[in-house]
Scaffold this motif. Structure first.
Motif, mmCIF file in Angstrom:
data_model
loop_
_atom_site.group_PDB
_atom_site.id
_atom_site.type_symbol
_atom_site.label_atom_id
_atom_site.label_comp_id
_atom_site.label_asym_id
_atom_site.label_seq_id
_atom_site.Cartn_x
_atom_site.Cartn_y
_atom_site.Cartn_z
ATOM 1 N N ALA A 30 -6.868 2.525 9.223
ATOM 2 C CA ALA A 30 -5.806 1.880 10.000
ATOM 3 C C ALA A 30 -6.355 0.706 10.797
ATOM 4 C CB ALA A 30 -5.154 2.896 10.946
ATOM 5 N N LEU A 31 -7.435 0.935 11.502
ATOM 6 C CA LEU A 31 -8.020 -0.113 12.337
ATOM 7 C C LEU A 31 -8.571 -1.266 11.502
ATOM 8 C CD1 LEU A 31 -9.855 2.244 14.848
ATOM 9 C CD2 LEU A 31 -7.830 0.853 15.347
ATOM 10 N N THR A 32 -9.313 -0.929 10.467
ATOM 11 C CA THR A 32 -9.963 -1.952 9.639
ATOM 12 C C THR A 32 -8.954 -2.767 8.841
ATOM 13 O OG1 THR A 32 -11.923 -0.570 9.459
ATOM 14 C CG2 THR A 32 -11.703 -2.332 7.841
ATOM 15 N N HIS A 33 -8.076 -2.069 8.115
ATOM 16 C CA HIS A 33 -7.114 -2.785 7.269
ATOM 17 C C HIS A 33 -6.169 -3.644 8.105
ATOM 18 C CE1 HIS A 33 -4.541 -3.789 3.944
ATOM 19 N NE2 HIS A 33 -3.489 -3.249 4.559
ATOM 20 N N THR A 34 -5.697 -3.108 9.208
ATOM 21 C CA THR A 34 -4.787 -3.887 10.061
ATOM 22 C C THR A 34 -5.479 -5.139 10.578
ATOM 23 O OG1 THR A 34 -3.592 -1.879 10.653
ATOM 24 C CG2 THR A 34 -3.284 -3.797 12.091
ATOM 25 N N ALA A 35 -6.714 -5.018 11.017
ATOM 26 C CA ALA A 35 -7.461 -6.184 11.510
ATOM 27 C C ALA A 35 -7.671 -7.215 10.402
ATOM 28 C CB ALA A 35 -8.798 -5.752 12.092
ATOM 29 N N GLN A 36 -7.970 -6.753 9.201
ATOM 30 C CA GLN A 36 -8.183 -7.673 8.082
ATOM 31 C C GLN A 36 -6.897 -8.407 7.709
ATOM 32 O OE1 GLN A 36 -9.826 -4.761 5.386
ATOM 33 N NE2 GLN A 36 -11.895 -5.568 5.665
ATOM 34 N N ALA A 59 1.855 -8.338 10.645
ATOM 35 C CA ALA A 59 0.620 -7.715 10.151
ATOM 36 C C ALA A 59 0.308 -6.424 10.899
ATOM 37 C CB ALA A 59 -0.550 -8.690 10.278
ATOM 38 N N LEU A 60 0.509 -6.428 12.203
ATOM 39 C CA LEU A 60 0.210 -5.239 13.001
ATOM 40 C C LEU A 60 1.025 -4.030 12.565
ATOM 41 C CD1 LEU A 60 0.001 -6.739 16.604
ATOM 42 C CD2 LEU A 60 -1.908 -5.902 15.201
ATOM 43 N N PHE A 61 2.288 -4.256 12.235
ATOM 44 C CA PHE A 61 3.194 -3.147 11.933
ATOM 45 C C PHE A 61 3.361 -2.848 10.443
ATOM 46 C CE2 PHE A 61 5.124 -3.242 16.268
ATOM 47 C CZ PHE A 61 5.202 -1.864 16.477
ATOM 48 N N HIS A 62 2.798 -3.656 9.545
ATOM 49 C CA HIS A 62 3.177 -3.534 8.139
ATOM 50 C C HIS A 62 2.881 -2.159 7.521
ATOM 51 C CE1 HIS A 62 -1.010 -4.329 7.018
ATOM 52 N NE2 HIS A 62 -0.679 -4.055 5.770
ATOM 53 N N ASP A 63 1.841 -1.461 7.941
ATOM 54 C CA ASP A 63 1.528 -0.126 7.419
ATOM 55 C C ASP A 63 1.586 0.939 8.517
ATOM 56 O OD1 ASP A 63 1.130 -1.055 4.832
ATOM 57 O OD2 ASP A 63 -1.054 -1.076 4.977
ATOM 58 N N PHE A 64 2.268 0.658 9.596
ATOM 59 C CA PHE A 64 2.266 1.507 10.781
ATOM 60 C C PHE A 64 2.667 2.953 10.480
ATOM 61 C CE2 PHE A 64 4.091 2.935 14.893
ATOM 62 C CZ PHE A 64 2.980 2.743 15.708
ATOM 63 N N LEU A 129 -4.901 -10.285 -0.036
ATOM 64 C CA LEU A 129 -6.184 -10.897 0.335
ATOM 65 C C LEU A 129 -7.095 -9.891 1.037
ATOM 66 C CD1 LEU A 129 -5.339 -14.460 1.714
ATOM 67 C CD2 LEU A 129 -6.964 -13.932 -0.093
ATOM 68 N N ALA A 130 -6.552 -9.163 1.985
ATOM 69 C CA ALA A 130 -7.355 -8.179 2.723
ATOM 70 C C ALA A 130 -7.894 -7.109 1.778
ATOM 71 C CB ALA A 130 -6.530 -7.554 3.839
ATOM 72 N N ARG A 131 -7.063 -6.614 0.897
ATOM 73 C CA ARG A 131 -7.522 -5.598 -0.074
ATOM 74 C C ARG A 131 -8.596 -6.169 -0.991
ATOM 75 N NH1 ARG A 131 -6.008 -0.667 1.757
ATOM 76 N NH2 ARG A 131 -3.823 -0.643 2.331
ATOM 77 N N PHE A 132 -8.416 -7.414 -1.394
ATOM 78 C CA PHE A 132 -9.410 -8.070 -2.257
ATOM 79 C C PHE A 132 -10.738 -8.252 -1.524
ATOM 80 C CE2 PHE A 132 -11.509 -11.943 -3.748
ATOM 81 C CZ PHE A 132 -11.770 -11.586 -5.062
ATOM 82 N N PHE A 133 -10.698 -8.676 -0.273
ATOM 83 C CA PHE A 133 -11.936 -8.859 0.485
ATOM 84 C C PHE A 133 -12.670 -7.532 0.669
ATOM 85 C CE2 PHE A 133 -9.940 -12.807 2.568
ATOM 86 C CZ PHE A 133 -10.481 -13.628 1.592
ATOM 87 N N THR A 134 -11.919 -6.439 0.759
ATOM 88 C CA THR A 134 -12.525 -5.117 0.873
ATOM 89 C C THR A 134 -13.154 -4.689 -0.446
ATOM 90 O OG1 THR A 134 -10.963 -4.486 2.588
ATOM 91 C CG2 THR A 134 -12.057 -2.691 1.424
ATOM 92 N N ASP A 135 -12.476 -5.002 -1.550
ATOM 93 C CA ASP A 135 -12.967 -4.614 -2.879
ATOM 94 C C ASP A 135 -12.689 -5.722 -3.888
ATOM 95 O OD1 ASP A 135 -13.740 -3.454 -5.261
ATOM 96 O OD2 ASP A 135 -12.168 -1.924 -5.262
ATOM 97 N N PRO A 136 -13.599 -6.694 -4.009
ATOM 98 C CA PRO A 136 -13.380 -7.810 -4.941
ATOM 99 C C PRO A 136 -13.357 -7.394 -6.415
ATOM 100 C CG PRO A 136 -15.222 -8.260 -3.450
ATOM 101 C CD PRO A 136 -14.809 -6.856 -3.224
ATOM 102 N N THR A 137 -13.752 -6.160 -6.719
ATOM 103 C CA THR A 137 -13.726 -5.690 -8.106
ATOM 104 C C THR A 137 -12.421 -4.982 -8.457
ATOM 105 O OG1 THR A 137 -14.730 -3.539 -7.579
ATOM 106 C CG2 THR A 137 -16.241 -5.373 -8.042
ATOM 107 N N MET A 138 -11.495 -4.908 -7.503
ATOM 108 C CA MET A 138 -10.242 -4.182 -7.757
ATOM 109 C C MET A 138 -9.449 -4.812 -8.901
ATOM 110 S SD MET A 138 -7.984 -5.353 -4.451
ATOM 111 C CE MET A 138 -6.309 -5.216 -4.975
#
Length: 157
Positions: A30-36, A59-64, A129-138
């Motif tokens: 929650a903390l990491t993905h929201t910040a990204q 962005a703050l609320f999108h996965d709340f 973008l955030a998901r890609f930066f976390t895992d560029p091989t996704m």
């Protein structure tokens, strides 16, 4: 750039809720993905001349709901939108149009195959973008890959 006082208040609320998540991996996600996503949406909003404060609140609320209520992925966007609406209305800091824009974008952000309002596009692209930066091989389907490339072009321009 305008003051981000409302954003700071919303951020305090969201992150306080996240720090109370008992499950450590879920809390960290929650903390990491929201910040990204917050970082990515800031860059995209600036590149696309959109209101940065409104974008960052989206962005703050999108996965709340997914993080605070551990709801199903299929329901998280709709439920996050409802929770955001409730909180933003209670603060009395936002105009009805702003709340509508924020909540609509949150509710639609999982529909990445569809094109929608500028704020919807910001959160969809920032999320990818955030998901890609976390895992560029996704693995990305064609539409998501194109979203990623288009977002990078917008940042580069």
């Amino acid at each position: 750039m305008k003051s981000l006082q409302r954003y700071e208040q919303v951020k305090d609320y969201v992150y306080t809720k996240y720090t109370k998540i008992y499950n450590e991996p879920l809390r960290q996600e929650a903390l990491t993905h929201t910040a990204q996503v917050d970082t990515c949406i800031t860059i995209l909003a600036m590149a696309r001349n959109q209101n940065v404060e409104i974008a960052k609140i989206i962005a703050l609320f999108h996965d709340f709901a997914q993080f605070t209520q551990n709801c199903s992925h299929d329901e998280h966007a709709r439920l996050s939108s409802i929770l955001a609406n409730r909180y933003l209305t209670e603060t009395d800091l936002f105009k009805t149009k702003e709340i509508d824009d924020i909540c609509y974008a949150i509710a639609q952000h999982s529909h990445k195959e569809q094109y929608d309002s500028p704020y919807c596009e910001l959160i969809k692209d920032a999320d990818i973008l955030a998901r890609f930066f976390t895992d560029p091989t996704m693995e990305l389907d064609h539409k998501r890959k194109q979203r990623l490339l288009d977002a990078c072009d917008d940042i580069h321009s």
